[in-house]
Design an enzyme around this catalytic site. Structure first.
Site, short mmCIF file in Angstrom:
data_model
loop_
_atom_site.label_atom_id
_atom_site.label_comp_id
_atom_site.label_asym_id
_atom_site.label_seq_id
_atom_site.Cartn_x
_atom_site.Cartn_y
_atom_site.Cartn_z
N CYS A 57 -9.79 8.20 15.17
CA CYS A 57 -10.78 7.96 16.19
C CYS A 57 -10.46 6.79 17.12
CB CYS A 57 -12.13 7.70 15.52
SG CYS A 57 -12.52 8.89 14.24
N ARG A 87 -3.35 8.55 18.73
CA ARG A 87 -3.93 8.37 17.40
C ARG A 87 -4.17 9.70 16.70
NH1 ARG A 87 -7.74 3.86 16.58
NH2 ARG A 87 -6.94 2.06 17.70
N TRP A 114 -11.29 12.27 14.94
CA TRP A 114 -10.60 13.08 13.93
C TRP A 114 -11.64 13.45 12.89
CZ3 TRP A 114 -5.24 14.29 13.61
CH2 TRP A 114 -4.89 15.00 12.46
N ASN A 145 -16.02 4.36 14.59
CA ASN A 145 -14.83 4.57 13.75
C ASN A 145 -15.13 4.01 12.37
OD1 ASN A 145 -13.58 5.41 16.08
ND2 ASN A 145 -12.28 3.61 16.30
N GLY A 146 -14.64 4.67 11.31
CA GLY A 146 -14.80 4.12 9.97
C GLY A 146 -15.67 4.99 9.08
N GLU A 165 6.23 -1.57 -6.59
CA GLU A 165 6.04 -1.69 -5.14
C GLU A 165 5.96 -3.15 -4.72
OE1 GLU A 165 5.07 -1.10 -1.03
OE2 GLU A 165 6.34 -0.12 -2.52
N LYS A 215 8.43 -4.87 -1.98
CA LYS A 215 7.96 -5.54 -0.77
C LYS A 215 8.56 -6.93 -0.64
CE LYS A 215 5.69 -2.72 1.48
NZ LYS A 215 6.77 -1.85 1.03
N GLU A 246 12.31 -6.77 0.14
CA GLU A 246 12.57 -6.20 1.46
C GLU A 246 12.50 -7.25 2.57
OE1 GLU A 246 11.19 -1.64 2.07
OE2 GLU A 246 9.58 -3.01 1.53
N HIS A 302 11.49 -5.86 -24.61
CA HIS A 302 12.69 -5.05 -24.78
C HIS A 302 13.81 -5.47 -23.82
CE1 HIS A 302 10.76 -2.20 -27.54
NE2 HIS A 302 9.67 -2.41 -26.82
N LYS A 326 13.23 1.80 9.83
CA LYS A 326 11.90 2.33 9.55
C LYS A 326 11.97 3.73 8.97
CE LYS A 326 7.44 2.28 9.46
NZ LYS A 326 6.80 1.49 8.39
#
Length: 613
Positions: A2, A27, A75, A99-100, A485, A489, A492, A508, A608
């Protein structure tokens, strides 16, 4: 996904609103609409499903007069993409674009219906218009009515509100979803980003979290959540570069971390029906839904951060849907010559760009073996989206920073929704459990808003972490992939060596790495496995490891003095915790990288989208 535009102007508003909405087409959307005030101060609106050309056709047939107005590209989330569900929504002389997600709209709607309000749609957004109009009828002024409404809304939102017979007034508000003020020459504007405002002005004021604003032809006033006035001057934004504008953020990665309440709410809204409290999945390209009862095995294949999203989803699909799952790295998948089932298998691929070479090759391999394929993608026109049998969208919007943040959490949301839908279809989840999990997913944007308030505390903590050579991340169960993850991050963008491990594996081997120079980040909410996590934490503390515990208040209290640092997240349903707990690990990596002075948005050696094998 939206988009919002609002104009208090001196020229015909309708063509200007459409021009601004066209700049927001990137969007993604499936309906559009505008509302204006005519010369007599009366509200009128035009809406249409589909693309902007359909709205323009409506305006050609029945033009809208007036120099003030609001517009929206939608949307479909709550309610299908019909003209009736398109914004703006109107009630009692109040027009709203939104929006939201409003988490508590059902309770608000029931209360308003008891007062005699009649609703035309199933959307959460219509509730806002009715609530503001009810406050006006009680005798409040427009500004007071909006302030009272905001106090009752739960969730993430951006709003633009227009009032009948008030051509000099436009009110906006944000919580989680972005919104900006445009300052013109005796004109004022609202937009969901600087790109929408670019045709009219280069002077932009970005609203901060939980702020709202009152616009008149003579200027703007900004208020915080408590109603105190905030002084803020405009910044200059070049129109040509507005699509790549960082706003008042230092880096795109930071901006994208803070956009997550908005990107998550859009993705949740694409799947969760908040009135029925169930999940609606799209049909495949043959117009058929997946028959989950016939799925006997699920293969999920991806690369990098997207792979860790599938590792989280592996727990979800097995626990709530009862489907055996195999996850694999796309670059390895084909070359191990997997034994794939002839019947009952579904292969699901996750890619932000939809162009990842290894993932695309793996999908083509599965199609050649006769498997039905599904793709969780952020770009609906991508190659993977075009070739998959079923597209499961993530509505994260453009992600500029190389290190994925909002795309990752959107992937988690989409996968969680699919798992719930599969569990319901297979009879593994009861109706009550389906409702509970659907409601929990609807609460994620608001919880992420709260998590983002930890930004300053995490920035302070990052100064110590940035001095480390090595960092260890630990997690149990569904939070083990979040530990992986978190480590990815950090390495990276800060170039610090970091590794993620399952907490139970500590003894272990990895425990040999623990010393007073090694920060150890525990991702451990107070869940069914917390006691085991706490035991691992104490093992690290006994060896003088610098423990950073990310948990809820109950978990932090039970940990006592063992952690050197504590990060307190709001309590939540364990099912959605991995989504919420992704936020602090993103913030930690970001602030460590900033402290070290690395190129946060374009870290060395990384791209990317990896479009070659």
């Amino acid at each position: 996904m939206c988009g919002i535009i609002g104009i208090l102007g001196n020229e015909p508003a309708a063509p200007r609103l459409v021009e601004a909405l066209r700049r927001l087409e990137y969007r993604g959307y499936d309906s559009a609409g505008i509302a204006t005030l005519d010369e007599a101060g009366r509200l009128d609106r035009r809406r249409a499903p589909g693309k902007l050309k359909n709205l323009e056709s409506e305006l050609d047939k029945t033009p809208l007069a007036g120099v003030q107005g609001i517009g929206h590209t939608r949307w479909a989330t709550h309610g299908s993409p019909t003209m009736g569900n398109a914004h703006p929504h109107v009630s009692g002389g109040v027009a709203v674009v939104h929006n939201g997600i409003i988490e508590n709209f059902r309770e608000l709607r029931l209360s308003l219906e008891a007062q005699g309000h009649v609703f035309e749609t199933e959307t959460d957004s219509e509730t806002i218009a009715h609530l503001v109009s009810a406050n006006l009828k009680s005798g409040l002024s427009e500004t007071e009515a909006v302030k009272a409404t905001l106090a009752r809304l739960e969730g993430a939102f951006a709003l633009a509100i227009l009032f009948e017979n008030r051509p000099d007034l436009l009110i906006g508000a944000r919580r989680g979803s972005p919104l900006a003020i445009g300052v013109g020459e005796e004109e004022m504007y609202l937009g969901s980003d600087a790109l929408a405002l670019a045709p009219f002005t280069s002077r932009v004021v970005y609203l901060e979290e939980s702020e709202w604003c009152v616009l008149t032809l003579s200027g703007y006033t900004i208020y915080n959540e408590q109603g105190d006035k905030i002084e803020r001057d405009p910044v200059l934004v070049q129109g040509a570069g507005a699509t790549m504008e960082k706003g008042n953020y230092r880096h795109f990665m930071q901006k994208e971390i803070f956009e997550q309440p908005d990107s998550i709410s859009r993705t949740v809204g694409a799947y969760v029906n908040p009135l029925r409290r169930n999940i609606d999945l799209p049909e495949d390209k043959q117009g058929e839904p997946i028959d989950w009862a016939k799925i006997t095995s699920l293969y999920m294949v991806a690369c990098g951060t997207a792979h860790y999203a599938t590792r989280v989803a592996e727990y979800w699909f097995e626990q709530v849907a009862g489907i055996p799952v195999k996850t694999d790295i796309a670059s390895e998948f084909r070359y191990r010559e997997p034994a794939l089932p002839k019947e009952g298998g579904l292969a699901l691929f996750v890619s932000q760009s939809g162009e990842t070479a290894d993932t695309l090759a793996a999908m083509r391999f599965c199609k050649a073996q006769g498997l039905k394929t599904a793709a969780v993608v952020n770009v609906p026109t991508s190659t993977i989206a075009r070739e998959a049998d079923l597209v499961l969208p993530t509505l994260a919007g453009p992600e500029i920073g190389v290190a994925s943040t909002k795309a990752f959490t959107a992937q988690l949301v989409a996968l969680a929704c699919v798992a719930v839908a599969a569990g319901s279809a297979r009879g593994v989840l009861s109706r009550d459990e389906e409702k509970r999990l659907s409601e929990a997913l609807n609460e994620v944007p608001g919880l992420v808003v709260e998590a983002l308030k930890l930004d300053e505390a995490i920035e302070t903590l990052a100064h110590d972490i940035s001095k480390a050579r090595d960092v260890i991340y630990l997690g149990r169960g569904v939070h083990y992939p979040i530990a992986l993850e978190g480590a990815l991050k950090l390495k990276e963008i800060s170039y610090i060596h970091a590794e993620g491990y399952a907490s139970g594996e500590l003894k272990h081997g990895p425990i040999a790495l623990i010393d007073e120079e090694t920060p150890v980040v525990f991702v451990a909410p107070k869940d069914a496995l917390y006691e085991k996590s706490l035991s691992n934490l104490q093992e690290v503390a006994a060896r003088h490891g610098q423990v950073i515990l990310i948990s809820d208040e109950v978990g932090l209290v039970e940990a006592g003095e063992a952690p050197a640092h504590k990060i307190a997240l709001p309590e939540c349903d364990p099912f959605i915790a991995p989504i919420l707990y992704s936020v602090p690990i993103q913030l930690l990596a970001y602030h460590v990288a900033v402290d070290k002075g690395t190129d946060v948005d374009q870290p060395r050696n990384l791209a990317k989208s990896v479009t070659v094998e």
